[in-house]
Design a protein around this motif. Structure first.
Motif, PDB file in Angstrom:
ATOM      1  N   ARG B  23     -18.617  14.395 -20.713  1.00 23.95           N
ATOM      2  CA  ARG B  23     -19.942  14.655 -20.128  1.00 23.95           C
ATOM      3  C   ARG B  23     -20.902  15.240 -21.144  1.00 23.95           C
ATOM      4  NH1 ARG B  23     -18.500  18.492 -15.640  1.00 23.95           N
ATOM      5  NH2 ARG B  23     -20.746  18.517 -15.244  1.00 23.95           N
ATOM      6  N   LEU B  24     -20.372  16.007 -22.092  1.00 22.86           N
ATOM      7  CA  LEU B  24     -21.241  16.634 -23.092  1.00 22.86           C
ATOM      8  C   LEU B  24     -21.756  15.635 -24.121  1.00 22.86           C
ATOM      9  CD1 LEU B  24     -19.332  19.977 -23.602  1.00 22.86           C
ATOM     10  CD2 LEU B  24     -21.640  19.726 -22.693  1.00 22.86           C
ATOM     11  N   THR B  25     -21.167  14.433 -24.150  1.00 24.17           N
ATOM     12  CA  THR B  25     -21.725  13.425 -25.050  1.00 24.17           C
ATOM     13  C   THR B  25     -23.047  12.905 -24.504  1.00 24.17           C
ATOM     14  OG1 THR B  25     -20.493  11.640 -23.963  1.00 24.17           O
ATOM     15  CG2 THR B  25     -19.488  12.647 -25.905  1.00 24.17           C
ATOM     16  N   GLU B  26     -23.258  13.064 -23.190  1.00 27.17           N
ATOM     17  CA  GLU B  26     -24.505  12.607 -22.570  1.00 27.17           C
ATOM     18  C   GLU B  26     -25.622  13.619 -22.759  1.00 27.17           C
ATOM     19  OE1 GLU B  26     -24.672   9.702 -21.514  1.00 27.17           O
ATOM     20  OE2 GLU B  26     -22.616   9.087 -21.046  1.00 27.17           O
ATOM     21  N   ALA B  27     -25.293  14.903 -22.544  1.00 32.33           N
ATOM     22  CA  ALA B  27     -26.310  15.955 -22.657  1.00 32.33           C
ATOM     23  C   ALA B  27     -25.643  17.314 -22.720  1.00 32.33           C
ATOM     24  CB  ALA B  27     -27.261  15.896 -21.459  1.00 32.33           C
ATOM     25  N   ASP B  28     -26.348  18.305 -23.254  1.00 29.60           N
ATOM     26  CA  ASP B  28     -25.847  19.671 -23.217  1.00 29.60           C
ATOM     27  C   ASP B  28     -25.808  20.135 -21.766  1.00 29.60           C
ATOM     28  OD1 ASP B  28     -25.901  19.419 -25.896  1.00 29.60           O
ATOM     29  OD2 ASP B  28     -27.429  20.939 -26.277  1.00 29.60           O
ATOM     30  N   HIS B  29     -24.903  21.079 -21.473  1.00 26.18           N
ATOM     31  CA  HIS B  29     -24.792  21.591 -20.110  1.00 26.18           C
ATOM     32  C   HIS B  29     -24.471  23.073 -20.144  1.00 26.18           C
ATOM     33  CE1 HIS B  29     -25.060  17.826 -17.935  1.00 26.18           C
ATOM     34  NE2 HIS B  29     -24.182  17.270 -18.757  1.00 26.18           N
ATOM     35  N   THR B  30     -24.892  23.790 -19.116  1.00 30.01           N
ATOM     36  CA  THR B  30     -24.499  25.182 -18.975  1.00 30.01           C
ATOM     37  C   THR B  30     -23.113  25.230 -18.339  1.00 30.01           C
ATOM     38  OG1 THR B  30     -25.364  25.412 -16.742  1.00 30.01           O
ATOM     39  CG2 THR B  30     -26.898  25.800 -18.551  1.00 30.01           C
ATOM     40  N   VAL B  31     -22.489  26.403 -18.386  1.00 31.75           N
ATOM     41  CA  VAL B  31     -21.168  26.557 -17.788  1.00 31.75           C
ATOM     42  C   VAL B  31     -21.221  26.226 -16.300  1.00 31.75           C
ATOM     43  CG1 VAL B  31     -19.382  28.238 -17.210  1.00 31.75           C
ATOM     44  CG2 VAL B  31     -20.383  28.217 -19.487  1.00 31.75           C
ATOM     45  N   ASN B  32     -22.270  26.668 -15.617  1.00 32.72           N
ATOM     46  CA  ASN B  32     -22.381  26.388 -14.192  1.00 32.72           C
ATOM     47  C   ASN B  32     -22.483  24.899 -13.909  1.00 32.72           C
ATOM     48  OD1 ASN B  32     -22.502  28.670 -12.171  1.00 32.72           O
ATOM     49  ND2 ASN B  32     -23.726  29.511 -13.841  1.00 32.72           N
ATOM     50  N   GLU B  33     -23.270  24.206 -14.709  1.00 37.37           N
ATOM     51  CA  GLU B  33     -23.388  22.765 -14.536  1.00 37.37           C
ATOM     52  C   GLU B  33     -22.040  22.096 -14.777  1.00 37.37           C
ATOM     53  OE1 GLU B  33     -28.019  22.539 -16.138  1.00 37.37           O
ATOM     54  OE2 GLU B  33     -26.360  21.814 -17.382  1.00 37.37           O
ATOM     55  N   LEU B  34     -21.368  22.528 -15.815  1.00 35.32           N
ATOM     56  CA  LEU B  34     -20.064  21.945 -16.137  1.00 35.32           C
ATOM     57  C   LEU B  34     -19.074  22.167 -14.999  1.00 35.32           C
ATOM     58  CD1 LEU B  34     -19.517  22.836 -19.907  1.00 35.32           C
ATOM     59  CD2 LEU B  34     -19.761  20.561 -18.920  1.00 35.32           C
ATOM     60  N   ALA B  35     -19.172  23.323 -14.362  1.00 41.37           N
ATOM     61  CA  ALA B  35     -18.197  23.689 -13.332  1.00 41.37           C
ATOM     62  C   ALA B  35     -18.373  22.885 -12.051  1.00 41.37           C
ATOM     63  CB  ALA B  35     -18.295  25.179 -13.033  1.00 41.37           C
ATOM     64  N   ALA B  36     -19.581  22.436 -11.782  1.00 44.75           N
ATOM     65  CA  ALA B  36     -19.919  21.814 -10.500  1.00 44.75           C
ATOM     66  C   ALA B  36     -18.904  20.769 -10.009  1.00 44.75           C
ATOM     67  CB  ALA B  36     -21.330  21.228 -10.561  1.00 44.75           C
ATOM     68  N   PRO B  37     -18.572  19.767 -10.809  1.00 45.58           N
ATOM     69  CA  PRO B  37     -17.717  18.694 -10.273  1.00 45.58           C
ATOM     70  C   PRO B  37     -16.276  19.109 -10.014  1.00 45.58           C
ATOM     71  CG  PRO B  37     -18.815  18.028 -12.317  1.00 45.58           C
ATOM     72  CD  PRO B  37     -18.955  19.502 -12.186  1.00 45.58           C
ATOM     73  N   TYR B  38     -15.826  20.185 -10.621  1.00 38.43           N
ATOM     74  CA  TYR B  38     -14.419  20.539 -10.517  1.00 38.43           C
ATOM     75  C   TYR B  38     -14.197  21.556  -9.423  1.00 38.43           C
ATOM     76  CZ  TYR B  38     -15.124  18.687 -15.194  1.00 38.43           C
ATOM     77  OH  TYR B  38     -15.522  17.918 -16.254  1.00 38.43           O
ATOM     78  N   ASP B  39     -13.024  21.519  -8.862  1.00 35.18           N
ATOM     79  CA  ASP B  39     -12.699  22.397  -7.747  1.00 35.18           C
ATOM     80  C   ASP B  39     -12.031  23.686  -8.247  1.00 35.18           C
ATOM     81  OD1 ASP B  39     -12.642  23.122  -5.131  1.00 35.18           O
ATOM     82  OD2 ASP B  39     -10.714  22.155  -4.704  1.00 35.18           O
ATOM     83  N   VAL B  40     -12.626  24.301  -9.250  1.00 38.52           N
ATOM     84  CA  VAL B  40     -12.101  25.562  -9.773  1.00 38.52           C
ATOM     85  C   VAL B  40     -13.251  26.554  -9.934  1.00 38.52           C
ATOM     86  CG1 VAL B  40     -10.191  24.465 -11.011  1.00 38.52           C
ATOM     87  CG2 VAL B  40     -12.382  24.841 -12.165  1.00 38.52           C
ATOM     88  N   SER B  41     -12.904  27.785 -10.163  1.00 34.21           N
ATOM     89  CA  SER B  41     -13.922  28.831 -10.291  1.00 34.21           C
ATOM     90  C   SER B  41     -14.714  28.665 -11.586  1.00 34.21           C
ATOM     91  CB  SER B  41     -13.251  30.195 -10.285  1.00 34.21           C
ATOM     92  OG  SER B  41     -12.435  30.329 -11.421  1.00 34.21           O
ATOM     93  N   VAL B  42     -15.905  29.272 -11.610  1.00 35.85           N
ATOM     94  CA  VAL B  42     -16.720  29.238 -12.816  1.00 35.85           C
ATOM     95  C   VAL B  42     -16.004  29.953 -13.960  1.00 35.85           C
ATOM     96  CG1 VAL B  42     -18.928  29.933 -13.801  1.00 35.85           C
ATOM     97  CG2 VAL B  42     -18.825  29.190 -11.434  1.00 35.85           C
ATOM     98  N   GLN B  43     -15.266  30.996 -13.630  1.00 41.13           N
ATOM     99  CA  GLN B  43     -14.543  31.732 -14.671  1.00 41.13           C
ATOM    100  C   GLN B  43     -13.525  30.845 -15.384  1.00 41.13           C
ATOM    101  OE1 GLN B  43     -15.246  32.859 -11.619  1.00 41.13           O
ATOM    102  NE2 GLN B  43     -15.112  35.080 -11.442  1.00 41.13           N
ATOM    103  N   ALA B  44     -12.861  30.007 -14.594  1.00 43.83           N
ATOM    104  CA  ALA B  44     -11.876  29.099 -15.195  1.00 43.83           C
ATOM    105  C   ALA B  44     -12.570  28.154 -16.178  1.00 43.83           C
ATOM    106  CB  ALA B  44     -11.150  28.319 -14.112  1.00 43.83           C
ATOM    107  N   VAL B  45     -13.739  27.637 -15.767  1.00 49.00           N
ATOM    108  CA  VAL B  45     -14.481  26.727 -16.647  1.00 49.00           C
ATOM    109  C   VAL B  45     -14.947  27.469 -17.893  1.00 49.00           C
ATOM    110  CG1 VAL B  45     -16.555  25.294 -16.839  1.00 49.00           C
ATOM    111  CG2 VAL B  45     -15.178  25.217 -14.762  1.00 49.00           C
ATOM    112  N   SER B  46     -15.350  28.709 -17.719  1.00 55.19           N
ATOM    113  CA  SER B  46     -15.747  29.521 -18.871  1.00 55.19           C
ATOM    114  C   SER B  46     -14.606  29.628 -19.872  1.00 55.19           C
ATOM    115  CB  SER B  46     -16.165  30.909 -18.397  1.00 55.19           C
ATOM    116  OG  SER B  46     -16.582  31.710 -19.481  1.00 55.19           O
TER     117      SER B  46
END
Lengths: 120, 120
Positions: B23-46
DNA sequence: GCATTGTTCAACCAGATGGTTGACAAGACG
DNA sequence: CGTCTTGTCAACCATCTGGTTGAACAATGC
């Protein structure tokens, strides 16, 4: 970690296993031969070979008591394809970004050059 | 697992992290944006982003409160180089082996096809 | 100053990983 | 036959990993 690509990357994340792969490009080797240079038990090396095998990076034949470990080249293509796909897209995006930045500098005055932070 | 190549391979061994890279090859993203599609906490994505960052695969800048995650393309070269080196050697060896086998079939009868074993 | 938003840190937990030792199966060979 | 070599399997252990929750930090907006 069920898919093959994950197993391949995980297998190559270990320096000992990468070194074994490097040595297997020269010639097939038995588990004992593979174990010689490392300061670990033969059982540990046997486990490493198993990981490589489950990733599809090596195969084993039977030859008397020996079970020579043989490197499989096809899996490298799997990795290369994955890497190349995203690398190309990333590089295209950088090219596009450069174009945008160039246009910005061109169009209006040099008043807001501080907006992109540490972006390369 | 101290060297960079190990960290890179380990980082990409996780399907979630590979998807984030895609996904990052398409555009930069914030941690929150990155976390959206996955069913895990934002902390895990961090944590995932931290792993990618320590592998040198991404970098982060600051932009108001946001810390956009940016893909770094150079590290892909590191992997590609490693893979290509050994793939080429492996393929060369197969070519040589094929030549040997062809010559053997050519020269004498099919009586001693079991001799080459693990010889280099 | 205080609330809001975005992100990270700390502590904890279950499961995977890489190592060990000991036992044992399968062939080769005296 | 017995024994040696090669390799694997099983149990165990310490550490790493990926997840959780709750608290804290950082920058902005009222």
């Amino acid at each position: 970690m069920t898919d093959q690509l994950s197993r391949v990357f995980a297998a190559l994340a270990d320096p000992t296993r990468r070194d074994m792969v490097a040595r297997l490009t020269e010639a097939d080797h038995t588990v004992n031969e593979l174990a010689a240079p490392y300061d670990v038990s033969v059982q540990a090396v046997s486990k490493h070979v198993k990981v490589l095998e489950e990733a599809g990076l090596v195969s084993r034949s039977r030859e008397a008591q020996r079970r020579p470990v043989h490197l499989e080249a096809e899996v490298f293509d799997l990795m290369t394809k994955w890497i190349e796909r995203y690398r190309r897209r990333a590089e295209e995006r950088y090219a596009a970004l450069d174009a945008v930045l160039a246009r910005m500098q061109d169009e209006d005055g040099p008043s807001r050059t501080d907006q992109e932070g540490t972006a390369s």
